[in-house]
Design an enzyme around this catalytic site. Sequence first.
Site, PDB file in Angstrom:
ATOM      1  N   LYS A 154     -41.367 -19.061  56.772  1.00 53.30           N
ATOM      2  CA  LYS A 154     -40.589 -18.552  55.640  1.00 53.30           C
ATOM      3  C   LYS A 154     -39.223 -19.236  55.579  1.00 53.30           C
ATOM      4  O   LYS A 154     -38.760 -19.639  54.506  1.00 53.30           O
ATOM      5  CB  LYS A 154     -40.419 -17.028  55.763  1.00 53.30           C
ATOM      6  N   ASP A 210     -40.500  -7.974  49.511  1.00 53.47           N
ATOM      7  CA  ASP A 210     -41.881  -7.793  49.987  1.00 53.47           C
ATOM      8  C   ASP A 210     -42.678  -6.878  49.052  1.00 53.47           C
ATOM      9  O   ASP A 210     -43.899  -6.863  49.085  1.00 53.47           O
ATOM     10  CB  ASP A 210     -41.879  -7.193  51.397  1.00 53.47           C
ATOM     11  N   GLN A 256     -39.734  -8.124  59.057  1.00 55.35           N
ATOM     12  CA  GLN A 256     -41.054  -8.625  59.440  1.00 55.35           C
ATOM     13  C   GLN A 256     -41.859  -7.544  60.176  1.00 55.35           C
ATOM     14  O   GLN A 256     -41.370  -6.918  61.106  1.00 55.35           O
ATOM     15  CB  GLN A 256     -40.898  -9.865  60.333  1.00 55.35           C
TER      16      GLN A 256
END
Length: 285
Positions: free
Chosen positions: A52, A119, A96
């Site tokens: 990422k 997200d 995460q």
Amino acid sequence: MATIMDGKALSLKLKEQMKQRIEQLKQQGINPKLVVVLVGDNSASQVYVRNKHKSCGEVGIESEVITMPEQTTQQELLEVVERLNQDETVDGILVQLPLPKQIDEKTVLRSILPEKDVDGFHPVNVGLLSIGDECFAPATPSGIIAMFQEYGIDIAGKNCVVIGRSNIVGKPMAALLLKNNATVTICHSKTEDLASYTRRADVVIVATGRRHTLTAEMVKEGAVVVDVGMNRNEQGKLCGDVDYEEVKEKASFITPVPGGVGPMTITELLENTIQAAQRHHRAEK
């Protein structure tokens, strides 16, 4: 023989377009910034976060990774999230997953401001997606819709079956298919006679995390097959949830593993970050 939907090639194409858009934003004084918080030493998570961070750099998004030790408390993590919520230079926040066992994922995900939740996991974004409003949708389902658009696959009115009901893929995938006027069925581990659903489907999207969930005899001729799975076979090679070699002989379009849905997931995360920056600074003005 199916046309292979190349997620890697599409990802590169979209990233080139993003570079130009970000350059234009920077000329307006808008510098998109994503912060990823990584707790613990999960090796898979470390790889994802590195990818990422690298992808952000490739398109010109400012990226920061905050690493916290395995023994981090929930309160310590919530304090970091709150600091990022208040930081006007930060457009997107991503914690995460998975998190260490002492931390409640739901509490942490709900602590992120919905407008910075790139997200798409905050209940506000989940709710907006379910009613078809503007929101941040999870990256994997968004990437699949982008692939359909790239390959000219019109899903309006089509019979689409989603195998898997996770909050990350299955449920938001169904919502996005509905938003694009598909007729949607969700199947899962408790579904009886799975093949009776998949054999009627024009589009099958498989996200179970189990090899050979979908075999050739379960697919009708000419169906579109999307494989979200990421497993390893007996030889240790990456493979998906679909019996790829057999199914590609019957399908009209199919995604490979690796190189299919995976690259699009990070690309759509970048897209959400760009949109977050645009909305953030539009609101400021």
